[in-house]
Each structure stands twice: as C-alpha cells, then as structure tokens.
Design an enzyme around this catalytic site. Structure first.
Site, PDB file in Angstrom:
ATOM      1  N   CYS A 115       0.820  -1.224   0.000  1.00  0.00           N
ATOM      2  CA  CYS A 115       0.000   0.000   0.000  1.00  0.00           C
ATOM      3  C   CYS A 115       0.850   1.269   0.000  1.00  0.00           C
ATOM      4  CB  CYS A 115      -0.938   0.008   1.194  1.00  0.00           C
ATOM      5  SG  CYS A 115      -1.992  -1.437   1.227  1.00  0.00           S
ATOM      6  N   HIS A 252      -3.662   7.090   2.155  1.00  0.00           N
ATOM      7  CA  HIS A 252      -4.051   5.761   1.671  1.00  0.00           C
ATOM      8  C   HIS A 252      -5.432   5.443   2.229  1.00  0.00           C
ATOM      9  CE1 HIS A 252      -4.188   1.604   0.784  1.00  0.00           C
ATOM     10  NE2 HIS A 252      -3.937   1.195   2.012  1.00  0.00           N
ATOM     11  N   ASN A 282     -10.287  -0.446  -0.552  1.00  0.00           N
ATOM     12  CA  ASN A 282      -8.825  -0.340  -0.444  1.00  0.00           C
ATOM     13  C   ASN A 282      -8.198  -0.892  -1.726  1.00  0.00           C
ATOM     14  OD1 ASN A 282      -6.114  -0.646   0.126  1.00  0.00           O
ATOM     15  ND2 ASN A 282      -6.426  -1.522   2.162  1.00  0.00           N
TER      16      ASN A 282
HETATM   17  O1  UT7 Z   1      -4.102  -1.339   3.246  1.00  0.00           O
HETATM   18  C1  UT7 Z   1      -3.485  -2.166   4.156  1.00  0.00           C
HETATM   19  C2  UT7 Z   1      -3.791  -1.757   5.467  1.00  0.00           C
HETATM   20  N1  UT7 Z   1      -4.994  -2.395   5.956  1.00  0.00           N
HETATM   21  C3  UT7 Z   1      -5.600  -1.827   6.948  1.00  0.00           C
HETATM   22  O2  UT7 Z   1      -5.181  -0.767   7.356  1.00  0.00           O
HETATM   23  C4  UT7 Z   1      -6.738  -2.532   7.612  1.00  0.00           C
HETATM   24  C5  UT7 Z   1      -6.627  -2.304   9.088  1.00  0.00           C
HETATM   25  N2  UT7 Z   1      -7.639  -2.986   9.897  1.00  0.00           N
HETATM   26  C6  UT7 Z   1      -8.936  -2.680   9.812  1.00  0.00           C
HETATM   27  O3  UT7 Z   1      -9.341  -1.886   8.995  1.00  0.00           O
HETATM   28  C7  UT7 Z   1      -9.887  -3.322  10.804  1.00  0.00           C
HETATM   29  O4  UT7 Z   1      -9.138  -4.005  11.779  1.00  0.00           O
HETATM   30  C8  UT7 Z   1     -10.906  -4.287  10.133  1.00  0.00           C
HETATM   31  C9  UT7 Z   1     -11.916  -3.518   9.315  1.00  0.00           C
HETATM   32  C10 UT7 Z   1     -10.175  -5.296   9.287  1.00  0.00           C
HETATM   33  C11 UT7 Z   1     -11.664  -5.067  11.216  1.00  0.00           C
HETATM   34  O5  UT7 Z   1     -12.302  -4.164  12.122  1.00  0.00           O
HETATM   35  P1  UT7 Z   1     -12.307  -4.477  13.688  1.00  0.00           P
HETATM   36  O6  UT7 Z   1     -13.098  -3.422  14.329  1.00  0.00           O
HETATM   37  O7  UT7 Z   1     -10.861  -4.641  14.086  1.00  0.00           O
HETATM   38  O8  UT7 Z   1     -13.105  -5.818  13.750  1.00  0.00           O
HETATM   39  P2  UT7 Z   1     -12.644  -7.236  14.357  1.00  0.00           P
HETATM   40  O9  UT7 Z   1     -11.621  -7.860  13.474  1.00  0.00           O
HETATM   41  O10 UT7 Z   1     -12.311  -7.049  15.794  1.00  0.00           O
HETATM   42  O11 UT7 Z   1     -13.961  -8.068  14.266  1.00  0.00           O
HETATM   43  C12 UT7 Z   1     -15.071  -7.755  15.087  1.00  0.00           C
HETATM   44  C13 UT7 Z   1     -16.152  -8.757  14.858  1.00  0.00           C
HETATM   45  C14 UT7 Z   1     -15.691 -10.216  15.016  1.00  0.00           C
HETATM   46  O12 UT7 Z   1     -16.748 -10.909  15.628  1.00  0.00           O
HETATM   47  P3  UT7 Z   1     -16.687 -11.270  17.198  1.00  0.00           P
HETATM   48  O13 UT7 Z   1     -15.434 -12.064  17.382  1.00  0.00           O
HETATM   49  O14 UT7 Z   1     -16.634  -9.943  17.894  1.00  0.00           O
HETATM   50  O15 UT7 Z   1     -17.946 -12.037  17.404  1.00  0.00           O
HETATM   51  C15 UT7 Z   1     -15.533 -10.686  13.601  1.00  0.00           C
HETATM   52  O16 UT7 Z   1     -15.737 -12.075  13.472  1.00  0.00           O
HETATM   53  O17 UT7 Z   1     -16.643  -8.655  13.511  1.00  0.00           O
HETATM   54  C16 UT7 Z   1     -16.629  -9.929  12.893  1.00  0.00           C
HETATM   55  N3  UT7 Z   1     -16.380  -9.756  11.471  1.00  0.00           N
HETATM   56  C17 UT7 Z   1     -17.344  -9.552  10.571  1.00  0.00           C
HETATM   57  N4  UT7 Z   1     -18.687  -9.490  10.686  1.00  0.00           N
HETATM   58  C18 UT7 Z   1     -19.386  -9.258   9.578  1.00  0.00           C
HETATM   59  C19 UT7 Z   1     -15.179  -9.714  10.850  1.00  0.00           C
HETATM   60  N5  UT7 Z   1     -15.360  -9.496   9.541  1.00  0.00           N
HETATM   61  C20 UT7 Z   1     -16.699  -9.386   9.352  1.00  0.00           C
HETATM   62  C21 UT7 Z   1     -17.491  -9.140   8.224  1.00  0.00           C
HETATM   63  N6  UT7 Z   1     -18.816  -9.092   8.373  1.00  0.00           N
HETATM   64  N7  UT7 Z   1     -16.971  -8.954   6.987  1.00  0.00           N
END
Ligand code: UT7
Length: 325
Positions: A115, A252, A282
């Site tokens: 990225c 980004h 992204n």
């Molecule tokens: O360009 C490269 C750089 N990339 C980035 O900068 C990405 C950086 N990270 C992020 O943007 C965020 O961490 C994410 C968007 C990937 C995830 O957000 P989060 O607030 O950290 O969510 P999480 O991973 O803690 O997941 C929360 C919940 C989980 O459920 P439980 O364990 O709380 O029951 C996941 O299983 O959301 C669930 N979950 C989803 N639910 C519906 C994860 N993905 C999904 C989904 N749809 N697509």
C-alpha cells in the site's frame, strides 16, 4: 541540492467497470452492508472483468495522466509501476505498460511496497528527475487485488478493490526560490519484523503459488494510525513547513476510522481530507493517486496548494510525501 523542481504535471485514474456493492458481497460472504460500512467506511468496490490484467488498468490510468500533462508516450523516460498483483511474476508490469503505451526504450520497473508502493515510487522518480537522469516519469499504482482474496475470510475479502492511478512527474526549472513547487520532501520506512501482520501466503520460491491475502487487522490498524501520523510530521519537518499550512491530506484509503484518527492526531480538519474509500474500497498502491485524481476532478484540489500523501501497508512499509501541486 538541485535546481530542478519535480512537479506533478498530470494525474489520471482508472477503475474497472464492474461495481460490486456490499449488498452484492453479502450474497456470497457471511457479512452485511452495515458491518462493512461501520467498520471500514466502504460502500462498494470495482473488480476487473475476466481477462483484464493489472497492466490494462495501469495503461488506462497512464493515458489519462499523459493527456492531462500534455505529453506523448515518447516523452516518458521512466515508468514505475507499484503493485503487488503483477501480470506475471516477471517481467515487470511496467514493461507491459511501456509496450501498451508505445513508449520507446527507457527505464521501466516495478516497486513492491504494497500500500506504500506509490509513495516509494514517487520517491524513486523524484531522485531520478532531480539528478537529471530523466525529464518525465510515470508513477503508477495499479492493483487487481480481487485475484487473490480468500472468500472464506470475511475479515479481509470485503475490504479490497481493483483500480489504478497514475501521476506524471516532470522536471522543471524553479519558478521562484521563495515558493518551491512539486515534491518538497518524502519519507520512507519499513519494518520486516511486522511482516506477519499483512502478507500473501504464497510466492514463487515458497509455495509456487500466488497465495491469498492474510491480515491481522487490529495490529495493522494500530500501526497505521501511529506511523501514518508520524510520517506526516516527519515530511513537514523535513520541508520546514507547518502542518497547519497543509491544504489537503490525501491518505491511503484502507479504513475511514484510520483516516479520521490520523487527521485528529495531526489536527487537520476533516474538510481537508480527501476520502474515496466509500466508492473505491482499499486499492492498495492505487488508492492515493486515485484519491488525488478525484480531488482534482471535483475542483477541490487546486494548483499551488500544499498536499500531503501518506500510506502504510504490507511489510510493514510506510511513507509520506509533501507536494506543492
Ligand atoms: O491497506 C493495508 C492496510 N490495511 C488496513 O489498514 C486494515 C486495518 N484494519 C482494519 O481496517 C480493521 O481491523 C478491520 C476492518 C479489518 C476489522 O475491524 P475491527 O473493528 O478490528 O473488527 P474485528 O476484526 O475485531 O472483528 C469484530 C467482529 C468479530 O466478531 P466477534 O469475534 O466480535 O464475534 C468478527 O468475526 O466482527 C466480525 N467480522 C465480521 N462481521 C461481519 C469480521 N469481519 C466481518 C465481516 N462481516 N466482513
């Protein structure tokens, strides 16, 4: 010191025709529009058609940037394509772009910094131009990320899109010593100790496959907010410019919450931030030049304004650039 200014003379973007909304994705992935929007700010993404490859996207963006710069392919001495999704393992995607544009023999190569690739490419092109090796360079961020997403991993597959953005950087004599134009400062960094947080789990010398994107979202998020903000502080210090003079923050586009957190740390009002993540998702190395093009096309970004670009991604690799447009 050099007496050549490296000016952005043209910007172009290209997004494949096919639009995939969050609702479309929710039909094949266990997710919802509400989750994707609230966690990332993404509403839709573009995906390539069958047979459409990274160099096709890159070439389309490059034609637009050349047109805006008023240049012909023969004027280009250097092509850098920043990508993690090359057409082939080798040769570089840049040489395919060179061929498709009809650029005569010159320098062409790819940069692999995920990225942050566009910022790495901009830094390299800046060095080529300011040392007088080339007059005009094309720096292109181009990705077909849809080709290596794991549709079983809902935490990553909903975040990415395909696209390309291109910038023509041109060496110009200084207009006035008081107010330099073009690239004023860049900053690059990487820390391979953090590679495990964002990578593709395949490659020619390890598995013989391309692999799929793997991400530890929380760790990447935490590092992105810290390093992108620090990288902006770093370039403003290098250029001896107050960050309060920045007209546009063009970050980004990985997550709206990362962008907002960085803007807050930098004390930049949200009205000064260019956001395209809702429409593009992204697109990795393409996201900054695509956002730049969007800001120029809708009339927000004007000539002579001070822009700051910053990105972090796989590597982890990150960087920033301060540019008077
Ligand atoms: O360009 C490269 C750089 N990339 C980035 O900068 C990405 C950086 N990270 C992020 O943007 C965020 O961490 C994410 C968007 C990937 C995830 O957000 P989060 O607030 O950290 O969510 P999480 O991973 O803690 O997941 C929360 C919940 C989980 O459920 P439980 O364990 O709380 O029951 C996941 O299983 O959301 C669930 N979950 C989803 N639910 C519906 C994860 N993905 C999904 C989904 N749809 N697509």
């Amino acid at each position: 010191m050099t007496d050549i200014e490296c000016v952005i003379s043209g910007v172009g973007g290209y997004l494949p025709e096919r639009v995939v909304t969050n609702h479309d994705l929710a039909k094949k992935v266990d997710t919802t529009d509400e989750w994707i929007r609230s966690r990332s700010g993404i509403g839709q993404r573009h995906f390539v058609a069958d047979g459409e490859v990274t160099s096709d996207l890159a070439t389309n963006a490059a034609w637009k940037a050349l047109d805006k710069a008023g240049l012909k392919p023969r004027d280009i001495g250097l092509i850098i394509v920043a990508t993690v999704t090359p057409d082939n393992t080798f040769p570089s995607t840049a040489v395919y772009v060179q061929k498709k544009l009809g650029v005569p023999t010159g320098i062409a190569f790819d940069v692999s910094a995920a990225c942050a690739g566009f910022i790495y490419g901009l830094n390299i092109a800046h060095n080529f131009i300011s040392t007088g090796q080339v007059k005009h360079a094309l720096i292109i961020g181009a990705e077909t990320l849809s080709c290596f997403l794991d549709w079983e991993d809902r935490a990553t597959c909903v975040l990415f899109g395909d696209g390309a953005g291109a910038v023509v950087l041109s060496g110009e004599p200084p207009r006035t010593a008081r107010r330099p134009r073009g690239v004023l400062a860049t900053y690059l960094a990487a820390d391979g100790n953090l590679a495990e947080h964002l990578y593709a789990d395949g490659g020619p010398s390890s598995t013989g496959t391309v692999g799929k994107v793997r991400m530890n979202g929380k760790e990447v998020f935490r590092n992105a907010v810290q390093e992108i903000s620090d990288a902006v502080f770093e370039v403003t210090e290098r250029a001896k410019i107050s960050r309060h003079e920045i007209d546009w923050f063009v970050p980004h586009q990985a997550n709206i919450r990362i962008i907002q957190s960085c803007a807050k740390k930098l004390e930049l009002d949200e009205s000064k931030v260019v956001v395209t993540i809702d429409k593009h998702a992204n697109t990795s190395s393409a996201s900054i030049p695509l956002a730049l093009e969007a800001g120029i096309n809708d009339g927000r970004i004007q000539r002579d304004q001070l822009l700051v670009f910053a990105a972090l991604g796989g590597g982890l690799a990150w960087g920033s650039a301060l540019v008077r447009y």
